[in-house]
Design an enzyme around this catalytic site. Sequence first.
Site, mmCIF file in Angstrom:
data_model
loop_
_atom_site.group_PDB
_atom_site.id
_atom_site.type_symbol
_atom_site.label_atom_id
_atom_site.label_comp_id
_atom_site.label_asym_id
_atom_site.label_seq_id
_atom_site.Cartn_x
_atom_site.Cartn_y
_atom_site.Cartn_z
ATOM 1 C CG HIS A 1 1.315 1.425 3.878
ATOM 2 N ND1 HIS A 1 0.025 1.134 3.511
ATOM 3 C CD2 HIS A 1 1.247 2.647 4.490
ATOM 4 C CE1 HIS A 1 -0.794 2.102 3.877
ATOM 5 N NE2 HIS A 1 -0.065 3.039 4.485
ATOM 6 C CD GLU B 1 -0.237 -1.199 1.137
ATOM 7 O OE1 GLU B 1 -0.479 -1.297 2.368
ATOM 8 O OE2 GLU B 1 -0.024 -0.119 0.577
ATOM 9 N NE ARG C 1 -5.093 4.385 2.943
ATOM 10 C CZ ARG C 1 -4.295 4.798 3.908
ATOM 11 N NH1 ARG C 1 -3.086 5.287 3.611
ATOM 12 N NH2 ARG C 1 -4.685 4.725 5.166
#
Length: 337
Positions: free
Chosen positions: A285, A265, A236
């Site tokens: 991601h 994001e 994270r």
Amino acid sequence: MQVAILDDWEDAAARFLAWNDLPASVDVTVFRDHVPDEQELVERLRPFDAVMVMRERTPLPAEVLTRLPNLRLLVSSGGRNASIDMDAATQQGVAVCSVPSPRMSDSVAELTFGLMLSLARGIPQQERGLRSGEWGGTVGISLSGKTIGLLGLGKIGGRVASIAQVFGMRVLAWSERLTDERAEEAGARRVGLEECVRESDFVSIHLRLSDRTKGLLGASLLGLMKPTAYLVNTSRAPIIDTSALADALAERRIAGAALDVFETEPIPTDDPLLALDSGTVLTPHVGYVLDTTYEDFFTGYGEILRAWVEGSPIDALNPEALSRGPGDVRDGDEDRE
């Protein structure tokens, strides 16, 4: 039953969801775009009885959940989802179900090494150079004989440790709850946080985001890294002080960084990290974006929907919500391992 699938950027539902096995009463709408605006998101989701979310791509805070009167079911892939306000969901009588993937640890661990190899061999830069007419480039470094420091030695960190040993790497590990026994089991040596950062050629983060780990790697710890060392984050983004990392990269105080996670994001086009080409590898991601993981996720979506329609809900993280009707609000109500 009106069902929404959010943020299907890869058009995965078409491939992995068993459409023919869904109950006839289930009508699924797939959204491939991302809606960051809260009001627009509420307007989009208001008609739906159930929403399937892909990991933490779309946050669902209380401000959104309390404005969705039809919503009765939320299904999140990958187990825990910190972007869903569980208290608000429960108070609204919205069941939150999870779809874990037992194969996600492998997915993230494999990407970790893909990023490490990209850094060590300069693969993205070499590829871009070749396409622009260059032949040859920088001299890469070998992983064999190097030291990897793992921050977090849970399922994912442990898998990374095992792969690292195949590459001939020395493995150090740290987390607040790590024991010598667990480290030895994983083929690692337990060390303090500062030693782990200072001695490693690659520092790889596998911690769960919490109050204790937020901002863990700030300017002080980043300053302990070797100037030849690389940082990898597939966990994270807030675990790292992004501003301090950008400064360290811009001033070449560390050799580079590979990041699969970001503060916002999708990443904004004006994010300073995008301007740092040399020594950086950035991916959107995709640690969990693998065929095996998506098979688990979409199979789980279908099973939960069928059970819900049949009146026998499964895998609810907040089973107390099942006894509440719409709007029945009642009072009283770290390592990524």
